[in-house]
Write an enzyme that holds these catalytic residues in place. Structure first.
Site, PDB file in Angstrom:
ATOM      1  N   PRO A   1       1.086  -1.141  -0.008  1.00 21.01           N
ATOM      2  CA  PRO A   1      -0.028  -0.025   0.102  1.00 21.01           C
ATOM      3  C   PRO A   1       0.703   1.117  -0.085  1.00 21.01           C
ATOM      4  O   PRO A   1       1.822   1.272   0.687  1.00 21.01           O
ATOM      5  CB  PRO A   1      -0.844  -0.338   1.293  1.00 21.01           C
ATOM      6  CG  PRO A   1      -0.162  -1.074   2.190  1.00 21.01           C
ATOM      7  CD  PRO A   1       0.733  -1.974   1.284  1.00 21.01           C
ATOM      8  N   HIS A   2       0.642   2.207  -0.947  1.00 18.08           N
ATOM      9  CA  HIS A   2       1.311   3.405  -1.104  1.00 18.08           C
ATOM     10  C   HIS A   2       0.276   4.617  -1.505  1.00 18.08           C
ATOM     11  O   HIS A   2      -0.607   4.299  -1.929  1.00 18.08           O
ATOM     12  CB  HIS A   2       2.493   3.136  -1.957  1.00 18.08           C
ATOM     13  CG  HIS A   2       1.892   2.741  -3.382  1.00 18.08           C
ATOM     14  ND1 HIS A   2       1.654   1.613  -3.670  1.00 18.08           N
ATOM     15  CD2 HIS A   2       1.576   3.429  -4.442  1.00 18.08           C
ATOM     16  CE1 HIS A   2       1.151   1.630  -4.786  1.00 18.08           C
ATOM     17  NE2 HIS A   2       1.392   2.665  -5.214  1.00 18.08           N
TER      18      HIS A   2
END
Length: 148
Positions: free
Chosen positions: A66-67
């Site tokens: 996740p980013h």
């Protein structure tokens, strides 16, 4: 950036209860915000959720990256967690996820963002590296496995 440049011991959590994708992203946001007081956990969470709506960051082999982009200083910030039990994450291979490496990237760091994500994906695609992360039995052991 390399993994040792992205994470710190206080942004590394081993064998937590993830429960769901949403809850796990909230844990990641809170972990980063506790370690970096200038970052707002709610804002990180909102941005991670918004990014997931564009498509899952589950890259396969039980891994998610996740980013999101946000003002977080001049360099990327990461957090690493492993889960006691894998969770559904809509990964590209359909497998549940038990290792999550979150990353916040400065708004204007376009090339760095892609280079860092690519480097992380390469590291996490190594079965031996994934196994060492999964075998860690404490936050400190997980941090050491990640940075060595």
């Amino acid at each position: 950036m390399t993994i040792p440049e992205l994470i710190t011991p206080d942004r590394t959590l081993c064998a937590i209860e993830g429960v769901s994708k949403k809850r796990t992203l909230e844990i990641l946001a809170n972990t980063i915000a506790r370690a970096v007081p200038s970052i707002n956990a709610d804002e990180v969470f909102r941005r991670l959720i918004a990014r997931e709506r564009l498509g899952s960051t589950g890259i396969g082999f039980g891994i998610a990256l996740p980013h999101c982009r946000m003002e977080c200083g001049s360099k990327a910030i990461g957090a690493l967690i492993t889960l006691k039990q894998p969770i559904e994450f809509d990964a590209i291979d359909g497998q549940k996820v038990d290792i999550l490496f979150a990353m916040l990237v400065p708004e204007n760091a376009n090339a760095e963002h892609l280079d860092t994500l690519s480097s992380l994906a390469r590291s996490l695609n190594d079965a031996g590296f994934r196994d060492s992360l999964r075998q860690a039995d404490s936050d400190q052991a997980l941090f050491q496995a990640a940075v060595s």
